[in-house]
Design a protein around this motif. Structure first.
Motif, PDB file in Angstrom:
ATOM      1  N   ARG A   1      -2.669   4.593 -15.162  1.00 30.79           N
ATOM      2  CA  ARG A   1      -3.839   4.428 -15.714  1.00 30.79           C
ATOM      3  C   ARG A   1      -2.965   6.054 -16.666  1.00 30.79           C
ATOM      4  O   ARG A   1      -3.773   6.601 -17.903  1.00 30.79           O
ATOM      5  CB  ARG A   1      -4.883   5.122 -14.996  1.00 30.79           C
ATOM      6  N   ARG A   2      -2.999   7.342 -15.876  1.00 31.12           N
ATOM      7  CA  ARG A   2      -2.017   8.006 -16.249  1.00 31.12           C
ATOM      8  C   ARG A   2      -1.259   8.103 -17.064  1.00 31.12           C
ATOM      9  O   ARG A   2      -0.497   8.643 -18.357  1.00 31.12           O
ATOM     10  CB  ARG A   2      -1.412   9.027 -14.739  1.00 31.12           C
ATOM     11  N   ARG A   3      -0.392   6.786 -16.961  1.00 35.94           N
ATOM     12  CA  ARG A   3       0.672   6.512 -18.399  1.00 35.94           C
ATOM     13  C   ARG A   3      -0.206   5.646 -19.266  1.00 35.94           C
ATOM     14  O   ARG A   3       0.411   4.710 -20.254  1.00 35.94           O
ATOM     15  CB  ARG A   3       1.486   5.682 -17.525  1.00 35.94           C
TER      16      ARG A   3
ATOM     17  N   GLN B   1      -4.378   3.711 -10.527  1.00 30.54           N
ATOM     18  CA  GLN B   1      -4.207   4.318 -10.758  1.00 30.54           C
ATOM     19  C   GLN B   1      -2.706   5.151 -11.727  1.00 30.54           C
ATOM     20  O   GLN B   1      -3.076   5.638 -12.707  1.00 30.54           O
ATOM     21  CB  GLN B   1      -4.622   5.552 -10.095  1.00 30.54           C
ATOM     22  N   VAL B   2      -1.995   4.894 -11.271  1.00 30.08           N
ATOM     23  CA  VAL B   2      -0.456   5.321 -11.763  1.00 30.08           C
ATOM     24  C   VAL B   2      -0.733   4.760 -13.141  1.00 30.08           C
ATOM     25  O   VAL B   2       0.124   5.568 -13.892  1.00 30.08           O
ATOM     26  CB  VAL B   2       0.444   4.238 -11.152  1.00 30.08           C
TER      27      VAL B   2
ATOM     28  N   PRO C   1     -11.008   0.815   0.596  1.00 27.21           N
ATOM     29  CA  PRO C   1      -9.493   0.937  -0.126  1.00 27.21           C
ATOM     30  C   PRO C   1      -9.978   3.024  -0.686  1.00 27.21           C
ATOM     31  O   PRO C   1     -10.650   3.588  -1.349  1.00 27.21           O
ATOM     32  CB  PRO C   1     -10.235   0.752  -0.919  1.00 27.21           C
ATOM     33  N   LEU C   2      -8.731   3.731  -0.287  1.00 26.28           N
ATOM     34  CA  LEU C   2      -8.484   5.185  -0.264  1.00 26.28           C
ATOM     35  C   LEU C   2      -8.416   5.451  -2.153  1.00 26.28           C
ATOM     36  O   LEU C   2      -7.058   4.583  -1.842  1.00 26.28           O
ATOM     37  CB  LEU C   2      -7.991   5.440   0.619  1.00 26.28           C
TER      38      LEU C   2
ATOM     39  N   ILE D   1       1.236  -0.919  -0.087  1.00 23.33           N
ATOM     40  CA  ILE D   1       0.448  -0.210  -0.105  1.00 23.33           C
ATOM     41  C   ILE D   1       1.144   1.302   0.159  1.00 23.33           C
ATOM     42  O   ILE D   1       0.692   1.950  -0.719  1.00 23.33           O
ATOM     43  CB  ILE D   1      -0.631  -0.109   1.391  1.00 23.33           C
TER      44      ILE D   1
ATOM     45  N   HIS E   1     -13.473  -6.807   4.030  1.00 25.54           N
ATOM     46  CA  HIS E   1     -12.538  -6.226   5.256  1.00 25.54           C
ATOM     47  C   HIS E   1     -11.251  -6.731   4.767  1.00 25.54           C
ATOM     48  O   HIS E   1     -10.095  -5.732   4.891  1.00 25.54           O
ATOM     49  CB  HIS E   1     -12.697  -6.643   6.440  1.00 25.54           C
TER      50      HIS E   1
ATOM     51  N   VAL F   1      -6.026  -0.042  -6.241  1.00 29.19           N
ATOM     52  CA  VAL F   1      -6.545   0.643  -7.212  1.00 29.19           C
ATOM     53  C   VAL F   1      -5.658   1.920  -7.221  1.00 29.19           C
ATOM     54  O   VAL F   1      -5.913   2.834  -8.084  1.00 29.19           O
ATOM     55  CB  VAL F   1      -7.818   1.663  -6.098  1.00 29.19           C
ATOM     56  N   ASN F   2      -4.790   2.010  -6.148  1.00 33.45           N
ATOM     57  CA  ASN F   2      -3.949   3.094  -7.010  1.00 33.45           C
ATOM     58  C   ASN F   2      -2.331   3.014  -7.634  1.00 33.45           C
ATOM     59  O   ASN F   2      -2.186   3.688  -8.596  1.00 33.45           O
ATOM     60  CB  ASN F   2      -2.993   3.434  -5.268  1.00 33.45           C
ATOM     61  N   ALA F   3      -2.516   1.050  -7.613  1.00 33.53           N
ATOM     62  CA  ALA F   3      -1.395   1.331  -8.651  1.00 33.53           C
ATOM     63  C   ALA F   3      -1.940   1.684  -9.988  1.00 33.53           C
ATOM     64  O   ALA F   3      -1.130   2.519 -11.104  1.00 33.53           O
ATOM     65  CB  ALA F   3      -0.877  -0.494  -8.458  1.00 33.53           C
TER      66      ALA F   3
ATOM     67  N   ASP G   1       2.786  11.469  -8.566  1.00 32.67           N
ATOM     68  CA  ASP G   1       1.965  11.171  -9.299  1.00 32.67           C
ATOM     69  C   ASP G   1       1.054  13.098  -9.736  1.00 32.67           C
ATOM     70  O   ASP G   1       0.840  13.389 -10.342  1.00 32.67           O
ATOM     71  CB  ASP G   1       0.891   9.983 -10.165  1.00 32.67           C
TER      72      ASP G   1
ATOM     73  N   VAL H   1     -16.915  -2.551  -1.524  1.00 34.73           N
ATOM     74  CA  VAL H   1     -17.484  -1.327  -0.655  1.00 34.73           C
ATOM     75  C   VAL H   1     -18.922  -1.231  -0.302  1.00 34.73           C
ATOM     76  O   VAL H   1     -19.162  -1.654   1.324  1.00 34.73           O
ATOM     77  CB  VAL H   1     -16.998  -0.108  -1.097  1.00 34.73           C
TER      78      VAL H   1
ATOM     79  N   ALA I   1       0.948   6.978  -6.627  1.00 32.90           N
ATOM     80  CA  ALA I   1      -0.051   7.403  -6.711  1.00 32.90           C
ATOM     81  C   ALA I   1       0.217   9.253  -6.576  1.00 32.90           C
ATOM     82  O   ALA I   1       0.183  10.002  -7.240  1.00 32.90           O
ATOM     83  CB  ALA I   1      -1.161   7.286  -6.320  1.00 32.90           C
TER      84      ALA I   1
ATOM     85  N   ARG J   1      -9.373  -5.722   1.659  1.00 33.81           N
ATOM     86  CA  ARG J   1      -9.399  -3.793   1.628  1.00 33.81           C
ATOM     87  C   ARG J   1      -7.831  -3.475   0.952  1.00 33.81           C
ATOM     88  O   ARG J   1      -7.922  -2.567   0.191  1.00 33.81           O
ATOM     89  CB  ARG J   1      -9.891  -3.496   2.916  1.00 33.81           C
ATOM     90  N   SER J   2      -6.806  -4.639   1.965  1.00 35.35           N
ATOM     91  CA  SER J   2      -5.817  -3.639   1.919  1.00 35.35           C
ATOM     92  C   SER J   2      -5.377  -4.312   0.154  1.00 35.35           C
ATOM     93  O   SER J   2      -4.741  -3.274  -0.438  1.00 35.35           O
ATOM     94  CB  SER J   2      -4.761  -4.224   2.991  1.00 35.35           C
TER      95      SER J   2
ATOM     96  N   LEU K   1      -6.550  -4.530  -2.069  1.00 34.76           N
ATOM     97  CA  LEU K   1      -7.556  -3.370  -3.340  1.00 34.76           C
ATOM     98  C   LEU K   1      -6.818  -1.758  -3.387  1.00 34.76           C
ATOM     99  O   LEU K   1      -6.837  -1.891  -4.007  1.00 34.76           O
ATOM    100  CB  LEU K   1      -9.384  -3.565  -2.370  1.00 34.76           C
ATOM    101  N   THR K   2      -6.658  -1.334  -2.110  1.00 32.76           N
ATOM    102  CA  THR K   2      -6.139  -0.402  -1.598  1.00 32.76           C
ATOM    103  C   THR K   2      -5.243  -0.375  -2.072  1.00 32.76           C
ATOM    104  O   THR K   2      -4.100   0.761  -3.306  1.00 32.76           O
ATOM    105  CB  THR K   2      -5.662   0.290  -0.235  1.00 32.76           C
ATOM    106  N   THR K   3      -4.031  -0.801  -3.041  1.00 28.46           N
ATOM    107  CA  THR K   3      -2.585  -1.514  -3.615  1.00 28.46           C
ATOM    108  C   THR K   3      -2.903  -1.203  -5.253  1.00 28.46           C
ATOM    109  O   THR K   3      -2.623  -0.279  -5.633  1.00 28.46           O
ATOM    110  CB  THR K   3      -2.141  -2.866  -3.015  1.00 28.46           C
TER     111      THR K   3
ATOM    112  N   ALA L   1       2.574   1.819  -3.707  1.00 29.85           N
ATOM    113  CA  ALA L   1       1.446   2.137  -4.436  1.00 29.85           C
ATOM    114  C   ALA L   1       0.994   3.436  -4.445  1.00 29.85           C
ATOM    115  O   ALA L   1       1.090   4.508  -5.076  1.00 29.85           O
ATOM    116  CB  ALA L   1       0.558   1.445  -4.378  1.00 29.85           C
TER     117      ALA L   1
END
Lengths: 237, 486
Positions: free
Chosen positions: B296-298, B293-294, A113-114, A24, B279, B289-291, A34, B325, A31, B282-283, B285-287, A27
């Motif tokens: 997606r920008r590229r 996102q990185v 998830p944030l 986490i 539950h 969605v952010n990966a 970015d 969620v 992000a 979640r962890s 998943l956090t990794t 990643a």
């Protein structure tokens, strides 16, 4: 779609990411970079407190479930040191953790998830400059003097220490000069929420603000609740 | 018989368990024609006790009656016979002395208005007292007297029960007949028999009553048992039997309670499992969605198939995140632990806020101030999920209404889509049921929990959810909540 490095101005902002999960941290760090922040990671509460002993961070992103010194304890310690903005990361938005974290002094919270994009908006809202008014502009509420430009509050010449968020909340209410400000307006103007139904964030901050500015926090006369609508400043009292 | 009224009491089952009670066993129907209608145990006990009591009291009554009447009658007969003997001797003497004053004597011998004295002599019959036609007397009886034999017989003479005593009159070769009235005795017997019949009937009824009472008392634990069992069947797994003091029932109650408890634990564990799984997700998943996102920008750096694959990946990760969620929100076993309190909320204002926060939303709102008591976060969720649903399945909402109607606040979300066929109108509010609506499975299908969450949140607020055809085509999803005074 947003381009990489669009918010170059944010590069001045430095975020400490306290999270024990390696993946986490990486990643989210990527992000957030970015999004234009400088990100430093910390794996534990102890490390976070050590790193934060020096200056140089604009905001702390704090996971509540940490090994060793837990998130709430870190939060309280940091708040005792100063008004460095803190965003807590909770496992679930619907647990008493949220209230506990906010009571411990956090300015905002996000739940897993944030997503970095959302988080960046939260951070930017928190980092908006404290002083917003014209030079020398002073708002008076009861015996409080609010110096909008420098971001200080005085009661009878004595400074009342408010966090950045508490100060902005007070200013929003005081600027309305006794008119009702709805919860949605406050959440939007102070925290930058477009749409958000959870008012616990606001409720806890109002509670914290009352403890600092009200003569008797149990019987508030300055920050008055208007049931079902919002809050207003009690100017007549 | 016992559980029949309760068997249909399936309303009010809790939503928490809805997902787990799907394989409900088919209800066993009784055959339409029952050969012999079986009596309930309670009725059988009542009837048996009633019949037993009737039998015993009637036997007792019969014995008493026989003994008492026999004794009384014998007493009366003996007394009558003795009296007649004395009288006959007097008449005999009087005849021997020359029959003067015989008439007076006979008149004097009659003891009451009902008694009769008849003197049969070769010349004729002399009657005194109540006038009776001598012809009604049995000839044989008079003959016995004439022949010198005393005799007695019970008779009914002109409606009056009498004891006829005949005695020989030696002086005149005749017979003395006295009719002793038995009216008093007859009346006594009648009264006695009435009392006894009544007694027998009353005791029979008492027996039935006792049977009913005993049966009810004995079956009360069973009634409690039935009630508890049907509550469990209806979804209330917290139903338990009260502790029993009767050693015969303790075992039953203990077993039942243990079963119910095991069942409750299991259902709760199953419910929690979905929550725990989400539950734990979640962890990672956090990794993710952010990966993503990185990445997606590229996106521009990845041409061709890799870019296409990236699009698919990012889309699915987003959906996955939403699903987790939603799943967390819907599977919470203890929903009261979130510290939120009900507050008065203007639903119209809330809907306006939700609409304003939706990017590019132009849906018209027809609303009047309408206050409900509720939880802001959940109601926000209800409104935005309904709007999401319209976006996903019907090209967007074309009207949102907030109306007040008979103490209820009604939220309507109209769309101009294909509508929801009647047979699916309940199903669309069930979890993961999005596949049921034809042609709805596009690229963005949502979590499959949106409407189920709406239904669950609304139910928590004491409201109802539904969908009906919109006048003019399309569907109208509505939510009704109790209005609260402002």
């Amino acid at each position: 779609m947003r381009r990489v490095g669009e918010d170059r101005a944010d590069m001045d902002h430095s975020v400490l990411l306290v999270e024990d999960d390696e993946n986490i941290r990486q990643a989210l760090g990527l992000a957030l970079e970015d999004e234009g922040f400088r990100v430093t990671g910390a794996v534990s509460g102890e490390q976070a407190l050590r790193v934060l002993a020096g200056d140089g961070f604009d905001v702390v992103l704090l996971d509540l479930t940490l090994p060793g010194v837990d998130g709430l304890e870190v939060c309280r310690t940091l708040r005792a040191r100063g008004d460095l903005p803190i965003i807590i990361v909770t496992a679930r938005a619907d647990t008493p953790d949220v209230i506990a974290g906010l009571e411990a002094g956090a300015d905002d919270y996000v739940s897993k998830p944030l997503v970095a994009g959302e988080l960046a908006a939260r951070i930017r809202a928190l980092l908006r400059r404290r002083g917003t008014g014209h030079q020398g502009e002073v708002l008076r509420v009861g015996d409080l003097e609010i110096h909008r430009d420098v971001g200080t509050v005085h009661r009878a010449g004595q400074e009342v220490h408010l966090t950045r968020t508490e100060f902005r909340l007070l200013v929003e209410l005081a600027a309305a000069a006794g008119r009702i400000v709805t919860r949605e307006q406050l959440l939007q103007r102070v925290w930058g929420y477009d749409y958000f139904g959870d008012t616990r964030l606001l409720d806890v901050h109002v509670r914290r603000l009352r403890r600092k500015v009200e003569p008797n926090p149990d019987d508030p006369v300055l920050v008055v609740t208007v049931r079902g609508a919002g809050y207003r400043i009690g100017v007549d009292r | 018989m016992l559980g029949r009224p309760e068997r249909d009491a399936r309303t009010g089952r809790r939503a928490d368990h809805e997902v787990f009670d799907a394989p409900r066993p088919a209800r066993v129907r009784r055959p339409a024609v029952t050969a012999v209608p079986r009596l309930s145990l309670r009725r059988r006990v009542a009837l048996a006790l009633g019949a037993g009591s009737l039998l015993i009291t009637s036997a007792l009554s019969f014995a008493t009656w026989t003994l008492a009447t026999d004794y009384l009658l014998r007493q009366r007969e003996q007394a009558g016979a003795r009296q007649a003997e004395v009288n006959a001797r007097l008449v005999d003497q009087s005849l021997r002395q020359g029959a003067q004053g015989l008439e007076e004597l006979l008149t004097g011998l009659t003891t009451g208005p009902d008694s009769t004295v008849l003197l049969f002599r070769p010349g004729g019959v002399l009657t005194s007292g109540r006038q009776v036609d001598p012809g009604v007397l049995p000839r044989s009886l008079v003959a016995l007297g004439r022949e010198g034999t005393a005799a007695k017989q019970r008779l009914r003479v002109e409606g009056v029960p009498v004891l006829a005593v005949t005695l020989p009159i030696t002086a005149a070769e005749g017979a003395y007949v006295e009719l002793v009235p038995l009216v008093q005795l007859d009346r006594t017997f009648r009264f006695l028999s009435a009392v006894m019949v009544l007694g027998v009937l009353v005791s029979g009824l008492l027996g039935v009553g006792l049977g009913v009472w005993t049966g009810r008392r004995a079956l009360r634990p069973l009634t409690e048992f039935t009630r508890a069992a049907s509550r469990v069947a209806g979804g209330d797994l917290s139903a338990r039997l009260p502790p029993q003091t009767d050693p015969d029932l303790t075992h039953l109650a203990t077993t039942f309670n243990a079963t119910a408890e095991a069942l409750e634990r299991r259902v709760l564990r199953d419910a929690r499992f979905a929550g725990d799984v989400s539950h734990e997700l979640r962890s990672p998943l956090t990794t993710m969605v952010n990966a993503v996102q990185v990445l997606r920008r590229r996106r521009a750096d990845l041409p061709g198939a890799a870019g296409k694959a990236l699009d698919l990946l990012t889309g699915e990760v987003d959906r996955f995140a939403r699903m987790v969620v939603d799943l967390l929100e819907i599977s919470r076993a203890d929903q009261r632990a979130d510290g939120s309190e009900a507050e008065p909320i203007d639903l119209a204002e809330l809907v306006r806020n939700v609409l304003a926060a939706r990017p590019g939303s132009t849906t018209p709102l027809e609303a009047e101030p309408a206050w409900v008591l509720g939880d802001r976060r959940r109601l926000d969720r209800v409104v935005s999920n309904l709007l999401d649903n319209a976006d996903r399945h019907a090209g967007g909402a074309i009207r949102v209404g907030v109306l007040r109607r008979d103490g209820r606040v009604r939220l309507e979300v109209d769309d101009a889509g294909p509508g929801v066929p009647p047979e699916l109108r309940e199903r669309v509010f069930q979890r993961f049921d999005r596949g049921a609506r034809a042609g709805s499975r596009g690229a963005d299908t949502g979590s499959g929990l949106g409407l189920a969450l709406v239904a669950q949140h609304v139910q928590r607020h004491g409201g109802t959810t539904g969908v009906e055809p919109r006048p003019g085509g399309g569907a109208r999803f509505f939510v009704e909540l109790p209005e609260t005074p402002r």
